[in-house]
Design a protein around this motif. Structure first.
Motif, PDB file in Angstrom:
ATOM      1  N   ASP A  15       4.017  15.541  -5.242  1.00 48.37           N
ATOM      2  CA  ASP A  15       3.341  16.068  -4.051  1.00 48.37           C
ATOM      3  C   ASP A  15       4.057  15.536  -2.811  1.00 48.37           C
ATOM      4  OD1 ASP A  15       1.662  16.836  -1.981  1.00 48.37           O
ATOM      5  OD2 ASP A  15      -0.154  16.613  -3.195  1.00 48.37           O
ATOM      6  N   PHE A  16       4.938  16.371  -2.250  1.00 47.25           N
ATOM      7  CA  PHE A  16       5.718  15.945  -1.085  1.00 47.25           C
ATOM      8  C   PHE A  16       4.835  15.753   0.147  1.00 47.25           C
ATOM      9  CE2 PHE A  16       8.273  16.993   2.707  1.00 47.25           C
ATOM     10  CZ  PHE A  16       9.216  15.983   2.607  1.00 47.25           C
ATOM     11  N   ILE A  17       3.825  16.608   0.317  1.00 47.77           N
ATOM     12  CA  ILE A  17       2.933  16.498   1.471  1.00 47.77           C
ATOM     13  C   ILE A  17       2.174  15.172   1.420  1.00 47.77           C
ATOM     14  CG2 ILE A  17       0.919  17.488   2.612  1.00 47.77           C
ATOM     15  CD1 ILE A  17       1.886  20.231   1.746  1.00 47.77           C
ATOM     16  N   MET A  18       1.698  14.810   0.230  1.00 47.68           N
ATOM     17  CA  MET A  18       1.000  13.532   0.075  1.00 47.68           C
ATOM     18  C   MET A  18       1.930  12.368   0.422  1.00 47.68           C
ATOM     19  SD  MET A  18      -0.711  11.849  -3.339  1.00 47.68           S
ATOM     20  CE  MET A  18      -1.914  13.166  -3.524  1.00 47.68           C
ATOM     21  N   PHE A  19       3.191  12.478  -0.008  1.00 45.87           N
ATOM     22  CA  PHE A  19       4.166  11.422   0.293  1.00 45.87           C
ATOM     23  C   PHE A  19       4.338  11.254   1.809  1.00 45.87           C
ATOM     24  CE2 PHE A  19       8.508  10.049   1.181  1.00 45.87           C
ATOM     25  CZ  PHE A  19       8.587   8.892   0.421  1.00 45.87           C
ATOM     26  N   CYS A  20       4.434  12.378   2.531  1.00 45.93           N
ATOM     27  CA  CYS A  20       4.580  12.331   3.998  1.00 45.93           C
ATOM     28  C   CYS A  20       3.338  11.737   4.668  1.00 45.93           C
ATOM     29  CB  CYS A  20       4.852  13.729   4.537  1.00 45.93           C
ATOM     30  SG  CYS A  20       6.446  14.401   4.038  1.00 45.93           S
ATOM     31  N   CYS A  21       2.173  12.018   4.102  1.00 46.77           N
ATOM     32  CA  CYS A  21       0.921  11.493   4.675  1.00 46.77           C
ATOM     33  C   CYS A  21       0.851   9.974   4.576  1.00 46.77           C
ATOM     34  CB  CYS A  21      -0.273  12.120   3.973  1.00 46.77           C
ATOM     35  SG  CYS A  21      -0.490  13.879   4.328  1.00 46.77           S
ATOM     36  N   PHE A  22       1.571   9.399   3.605  1.00 38.99           N
ATOM     37  CA  PHE A  22       1.516   7.951   3.406  1.00 38.99           C
ATOM     38  C   PHE A  22       2.600   7.214   4.192  1.00 38.99           C
ATOM     39  CE2 PHE A  22      -0.324   9.023  -0.998  1.00 38.99           C
ATOM     40  CZ  PHE A  22      -1.603   9.072  -0.454  1.00 38.99           C
ATOM     41  N   ALA A  46       0.837  -1.208   0.000  1.00 35.60           N
ATOM     42  CA  ALA A  46       0.000   0.000   0.000  1.00 35.60           C
ATOM     43  C   ALA A  46       0.869   1.255   0.000  1.00 35.60           C
ATOM     44  CB  ALA A  46      -0.932  -0.009   1.210  1.00 35.60           C
ATOM     45  N   TRP A  47       1.925   1.245   0.832  1.00 31.62           N
ATOM     46  CA  TRP A  47       2.803   2.417   0.880  1.00 31.62           C
ATOM     47  C   TRP A  47       3.524   2.614  -0.453  1.00 31.62           C
ATOM     48  CZ3 TRP A  47       8.199   2.572   0.402  1.00 31.62           C
ATOM     49  CH2 TRP A  47       8.751   3.845   0.585  1.00 31.62           C
ATOM     50  N   GLY A  48       4.021   1.529  -1.035  1.00 29.87           N
ATOM     51  CA  GLY A  48       4.735   1.652  -2.292  1.00 29.87           C
ATOM     52  C   GLY A  48       3.860   2.196  -3.409  1.00 29.87           C
ATOM     53  N   SER A  49       2.625   1.705  -3.483  1.00 28.87           N
ATOM     54  CA  SER A  49       1.711   2.173  -4.536  1.00 28.87           C
ATOM     55  C   SER A  49       1.400   3.651  -4.368  1.00 28.87           C
ATOM     56  CB  SER A  49       0.417   1.355  -4.490  1.00 28.87           C
ATOM     57  OG  SER A  49       0.681  -0.020  -4.643  1.00 28.87           O
ATOM     58  N   LEU A  50       1.103   4.056  -3.120  1.00 19.87           N
ATOM     59  CA  LEU A  50       0.760   5.456  -2.874  1.00 19.87           C
ATOM     60  C   LEU A  50       1.980   6.369  -3.010  1.00 19.87           C
ATOM     61  CD1 LEU A  50      -1.598   4.854   0.174  1.00 19.87           C
ATOM     62  CD2 LEU A  50      -2.277   5.458  -2.156  1.00 19.87           C
ATOM     63  N   ALA A  51       3.154   5.846  -2.632  1.00 23.94           N
ATOM     64  CA  ALA A  51       4.372   6.644  -2.768  1.00 23.94           C
ATOM     65  C   ALA A  51       4.683   6.916  -4.237  1.00 23.94           C
ATOM     66  CB  ALA A  51       5.545   5.923  -2.098  1.00 23.94           C
ATOM     67  N   VAL A  52       4.458   5.925  -5.085  1.00 19.65           N
ATOM     68  CA  VAL A  52       4.663   6.129  -6.525  1.00 19.65           C
ATOM     69  C   VAL A  52       3.705   7.184  -7.055  1.00 19.65           C
ATOM     70  CG1 VAL A  52       4.433   5.037  -8.795  1.00 19.65           C
ATOM     71  CG2 VAL A  52       5.600   3.833  -6.935  1.00 19.65           C
ATOM     72  N   LEU A  53       2.445   7.121  -6.583  1.00 21.50           N
ATOM     73  CA  LEU A  53       1.460   8.122  -7.006  1.00 21.50           C
ATOM     74  C   LEU A  53       1.889   9.517  -6.578  1.00 21.50           C
ATOM     75  CD1 LEU A  53      -1.312   8.859  -8.180  1.00 21.50           C
ATOM     76  CD2 LEU A  53      -2.300   8.368  -5.911  1.00 21.50           C
ATOM     77  N   ALA A  54       2.374   9.645  -5.330  1.00 16.00           N
ATOM     78  CA  ALA A  54       2.827  10.945  -4.837  1.00 16.00           C
ATOM     79  C   ALA A  54       4.033  11.442  -5.623  1.00 16.00           C
ATOM     80  CB  ALA A  54       3.168  10.836  -3.342  1.00 16.00           C
ATOM     81  N   TYR A  55       4.919  10.524  -6.017  1.00 19.62           N
ATOM     82  CA  TYR A  55       6.089  10.918  -6.809  1.00 19.62           C
ATOM     83  C   TYR A  55       5.673  11.419  -8.188  1.00 19.62           C
ATOM     84  CZ  TYR A  55      10.408  10.507  -9.466  1.00 19.62           C
ATOM     85  OH  TYR A  55      11.481  10.770 -10.284  1.00 19.62           O
ATOM     86  N   VAL A  56       4.718  10.720  -8.804  1.00 23.04           N
ATOM     87  CA  VAL A  56       4.249  11.139 -10.128  1.00 23.04           C
ATOM     88  C   VAL A  56       3.608  12.517 -10.058  1.00 23.04           C
ATOM     89  CG1 VAL A  56       2.577  10.618 -11.962  1.00 23.04           C
ATOM     90  CG2 VAL A  56       3.966   8.778 -10.958  1.00 23.04           C
ATOM     91  N   LEU A  57       2.849  12.765  -8.981  1.00 19.31           N
ATOM     92  CA  LEU A  57       2.167  14.048  -8.819  1.00 19.31           C
ATOM     93  C   LEU A  57       3.094  15.127  -8.258  1.00 19.31           C
ATOM     94  CD1 LEU A  57      -1.251  12.795  -7.366  1.00 19.31           C
ATOM     95  CD2 LEU A  57      -0.745  13.478  -9.729  1.00 19.31           C
TER      96      LEU A  57
END
Length: 308
Positions: free
Chosen positions: A270-277, A257-268
């Motif tokens: 969005d550093f804040i989104m990355f920290c939230c995950f 779950a973290w890896g999938s969401l981290a990839v999404l945050a990287y594509v976008l």
């Protein structure tokens, strides 16, 4: 090492769900009333009718029964508090702490200023563990419901019970000091005494365990094996093979779950989104680290036992 003794007859820890349930019901009942600025039975009935409008009589009866359920739980709560702190059992002289000191075992009492010191070389120590099986959403596993401590010194006998859900840390420390005593005995017994007298090769016991593979007898057998391994090799596994697999499964789920969401945050970007995950990664590590440590111990035990 010092152990604070918890008398199971006085412990309220196993009944904490009552307090949480009472708080939930209290809030459920009175928050609507406070919002209406009216605290009365008539106001509550009005709120109940509004909430259950269109849901039938059962909903209305359940809503009206909630205050009485809350009062009943409050009564149970007061009873448990009285039993734990103000009853005759609570006021009797009982062992408060057990401490392993260099010169012997020190027992401190609640109603006795002078502690009792039992020199190791004069003391016969009997440690009895009562085991049971607990089933949760995460799986089924054996636990030690409580321990019985018995100390014999000449014609003196000291015995008391200690209630802990899973006191392996304290047990292993006690086992580490077993050779210091004049005599030491470890007894691992099922909490249910119905089949406790049967030998392990009894057909009835095998039939019972076939119907219920997670019986108290099975729990006692698992814990006995773990503790005997510790006594022989100085190593103990906290989890069974099944529960280790479960830990690895949850670790993989959270890591994925973290890896999938981290990839999404990287594509976008969005550093804040990355920290939230990041909590997903923390949860993955919380499951992985116990699995890794226990798995290493299991492998080491297997090597010491001559297994592949």
């Amino acid at each position: 090492m010092k152990i604070k003794i918890q008398d199971p007859n006085l412990s309220i820890s196993s009944h904490l769900w009552i307090f949480y349930l009472y708080i939930f019901i209290f809030l459920l009942i009175f928050i609507p009333l406070f919002l209406k600025d009216a605290l009365s039975w008539a106001a509550y009935n009005q709120v109940a009718r509004e909430i259950c409008e269109g849901d039938g009589m059962i909903c209305l009866l359940a809503a009206k029964a909630l205050p009485w359920a809350a009062l009943a739980l409050l009564g149970v709560s007061f009873h448990l508090i009285y039993k734990a702190f103000f009853s005759a059992d609570a006021k009797r002289n009982r062992v408060r702490t057990l401490e392993l000191r260099p010169e012997g075992v020190k027992l401190e009492y609640t109603q006795q200023t002078t502690p009792v010191l039992l020199p190791y070389e004069e003391t016969h120590f009997i440690l009895t563990l009562k085991c049971a099986t607990v089933s949760t959403r995460q799986g089924t596993f054996p636990i030690v419901r409580f321990c019985d401590f018995s100390f014999l010194q000449g014609d003196k006998y000291y015995s008391f019970r200690h209630a802990r859900i899973n006191p392996f840390s304290a047990i292993t420390k006690l086992l580490g000091a077993e050779h210091a005593f004049k005599k030491f005995e470890l007894k691992v017994e099922p909490l249910s005494e119905k089949y406790a007298h049967l030998p392990e090769d009894n057909p009835l016991l095998a039939e019972v365990e076939q119907m219920n593979p997670f019986s108290d007898n099975r729990a006692a057998e698992i814990i006995r094996t773990r503790l005997e391994d510790f006594r022989k090799y100085g190593l103990i596994c906290r989890f069974s093979d099944e529960n280790r697999s479960l830990l690895m499964y949850f670790s993989f789920i959270f890591l994925f779950a973290w890896g999938s969401l981290a990839v999404l945050a990287y594509v976008l970007r969005d550093f804040i989104m990355f920290c939230c995950f990041l909590p997903f990664l923390v949860l993955a590590l919380c499951f992985f680290i116990p699995w890794y440590k226990d798995n290493q111990i299991a492998k080491q035990l297997a090597r010491l036992k001559g297994k592949k």
